[in-house]
Enzyme design. Sequence first.
Site, PDB file in Angstrom:
ATOM      1  N   GLY A  12     -55.728  58.556  -0.649  1.00 32.58           N
ATOM      2  CA  GLY A  12     -56.843  59.401  -1.100  1.00 32.58           C
ATOM      3  C   GLY A  12     -56.526  60.879  -0.896  1.00 32.58           C
ATOM      4  O   GLY A  12     -55.934  61.247   0.110  1.00 32.58           O
ATOM      5  N   ILE A 136     -59.700  61.907   5.261  1.00 32.30           N
ATOM      6  CA  ILE A 136     -60.961  62.341   5.859  1.00 32.30           C
ATOM      7  C   ILE A 136     -61.499  61.249   6.798  1.00 32.30           C
ATOM      8  O   ILE A 136     -62.379  61.516   7.589  1.00 32.30           O
ATOM      9  CB  ILE A 136     -62.009  62.736   4.792  1.00 32.30           C
ATOM     10  CG1 ILE A 136     -62.433  61.552   3.928  1.00 32.30           C
ATOM     11  CG2 ILE A 136     -61.502  63.887   3.949  1.00 32.30           C
ATOM     12  CD1 ILE A 136     -63.641  61.863   3.039  1.00 32.30           C
ATOM     13  N   ASP A 137     -60.958  60.029   6.705  1.00 32.46           N
ATOM     14  CA  ASP A 137     -61.395  58.952   7.611  1.00 32.46           C
ATOM     15  C   ASP A 137     -60.884  59.155   9.049  1.00 32.46           C
ATOM     16  O   ASP A 137     -61.425  58.575   9.977  1.00 32.46           O
ATOM     17  CB  ASP A 137     -60.872  57.587   7.127  1.00 32.46           C
ATOM     18  CG  ASP A 137     -61.632  57.085   5.912  1.00 32.46           C
ATOM     19  OD1 ASP A 137     -62.397  57.872   5.333  1.00 32.46           O
ATOM     20  OD2 ASP A 137     -61.467  55.907   5.550  1.00 32.46           O
ATOM     21  N   MET A 179     -67.813  58.457   3.583  1.00 34.19           N
ATOM     22  CA  MET A 179     -66.729  57.476   3.594  1.00 34.19           C
ATOM     23  C   MET A 179     -66.429  57.013   5.026  1.00 34.19           C
ATOM     24  O   MET A 179     -66.949  57.583   5.985  1.00 34.19           O
ATOM     25  CB  MET A 179     -65.487  58.051   2.943  1.00 34.19           C
ATOM     26  CG  MET A 179     -65.610  58.105   1.439  1.00 34.19           C
ATOM     27  SD  MET A 179     -64.073  58.622   0.699  1.00 34.19           S
ATOM     28  CE  MET A 179     -64.489  58.469  -1.036  1.00 34.19           C
ATOM     29  N   GLY A 180     -65.549  56.073   5.130  1.00 31.05           N
ATOM     30  CA  GLY A 180     -65.192  55.509   6.438  1.00 31.05           C
ATOM     31  C   GLY A 180     -65.216  54.005   6.295  1.00 31.05           C
ATOM     32  O   GLY A 180     -66.239  53.371   6.476  1.00 31.05           O
ATOM     33  N   GLU A 231     -69.781  54.270   4.965  1.00 30.52           N
ATOM     34  CA  GLU A 231     -69.746  53.308   3.848  1.00 30.52           C
ATOM     35  C   GLU A 231     -69.365  51.893   4.307  1.00 30.52           C
ATOM     36  O   GLU A 231     -69.758  50.908   3.704  1.00 30.52           O
ATOM     37  CB  GLU A 231     -68.753  53.771   2.772  1.00 30.52           C
ATOM     38  CG  GLU A 231     -67.314  53.785   3.267  1.00 30.52           C
ATOM     39  CD  GLU A 231     -66.263  54.095   2.234  1.00 30.52           C
ATOM     40  OE1 GLU A 231     -66.590  54.230   1.047  1.00 30.52           O
ATOM     41  OE2 GLU A 231     -65.081  54.210   2.624  1.00 30.52           O
ATOM     42  N   ARG A 294     -84.862  58.541   0.567  1.00 31.49           N
ATOM     43  CA  ARG A 294     -83.925  59.133  -0.397  1.00 31.49           C
ATOM     44  C   ARG A 294     -82.492  58.934   0.079  1.00 31.49           C
ATOM     45  O   ARG A 294     -82.215  59.027   1.284  1.00 31.49           O
ATOM     46  CB  ARG A 294     -84.199  60.637  -0.537  1.00 31.49           C
ATOM     47  CG  ARG A 294     -85.382  60.942  -1.426  1.00 31.49           C
ATOM     48  CD  ARG A 294     -85.032  60.633  -2.847  1.00 31.49           C
ATOM     49  NE  ARG A 294     -86.063  61.067  -3.773  1.00 31.49           N
ATOM     50  CZ  ARG A 294     -86.093  60.717  -5.045  1.00 31.49           C
ATOM     51  NH1 ARG A 294     -85.156  59.931  -5.537  1.00 31.49           N
ATOM     52  NH2 ARG A 294     -87.038  61.154  -5.836  1.00 31.49           N
TER      53      ARG A 294
END
Length: 375
Positions: A12, A136-137, A179-180, A231, A294
């Site tokens: 990614g 970014i994880d 993410m994650g 996620e 939301r």
Amino acid sequence: MSRKIALITGGGDCPGINAFLAAAVRRGGGEYGAEFIGVRNAYAGLASENLEEYLVPLTADSVIGLENRSSTILESSRFNPFTEENKAGGYPEKILGNLKKLGVDGILGTGGNDTILSARRFEERGLPTVMAPKSIDNDVSGTDVMLGFRTAIIFGAQAARSTADSARAHRRISLVEVMGRHAGWLALEIGVASGADLITIPERPVNLTEFCARVERLYRERHYVNIVIAEGTSIPYDDPVINTTREKSAVVRALMEETPELDTFGNPKLGGISQILRRVLRIELGLKKIEEVRTTDLGFTLRGLPPSAEDIILGTRFGIKAADILLGENRSGMMVGINGLEIEEVTFEEALKPKTVNRPDRELQALGVFVSSAN
Ligand code: F6P
């Protein structure tokens, strides 16, 4: 004779990769007289029949200002040359053959777990490679942080706080998904930095009865709730709340019936857990309107950001160290990492150990992480 190095960026995309490329080219060209060729789409580009179309020559002049740019100028892919099918198709040999044709002596690259695993397999087949960790994880071991993580936290925290402030004004429950996949570092740090009431991470499965009770209490008392969700958050498969929600919501039925697709490394394509939790909360809390809950999915917003100063500095230091190891010391088969203030080398073996959130429950709870009592 000058050495030729191929640059690749796999997995990614994220902020800071271009700073690595710029520094590697400047250091490798200036200090060691090496020549650099960027290869688009990582191993997919290297395996291509039309290799020429994937090549980007990089020089000290062409990388001026590159460190500031978002994502990766070399594009990326999750192509795995070592699946059974690709091995049978001769892809590893194709890649080695293409590199030989190009006269490449070694590889400098960025990647996460999967790209590092491929790099190790190529190293074993005689292709000298030094990698820098990015994602970014933040889920590669042997380094405190990976490229992209810090930038994602800065922007993610701002975005989650903004969402929470809006939720407060409208008396809503805000679910921010980030993410994650297996590691909850991103959700944890964005949650803490945005003052989240609750954070869910993949490492702590969520009992929905308890979760809903907590959210309900907060909502009744304060009229708004700020929740940050990874996620990869998992819900026990037999959770009774899910069964009720599935009966009452066609959206949840559809989402739960969808089997996630897998990438070539076997990772599930995630995203959308907050849509399920939104309906769960509405039904369990008996809310009149769906808009009382939301959702905001920050997902890819955090991958294409311009790099923060910290990520530019980290990418630059990684690039210099990687060039020094490969070209200055003629060594390879490792990753660079940062531990404390020092840039260090890390064996591929060490890098590939899982790095999930491993703090004690008590500490996690104090930070706002939701930990079910049944865990
Ligand atoms: O790089 C890891 C990651 O950020 C995961 O958290 C996420 O599941 C995945 O990338 C999605 O990436 P893509 O859809 O681009 O393969």
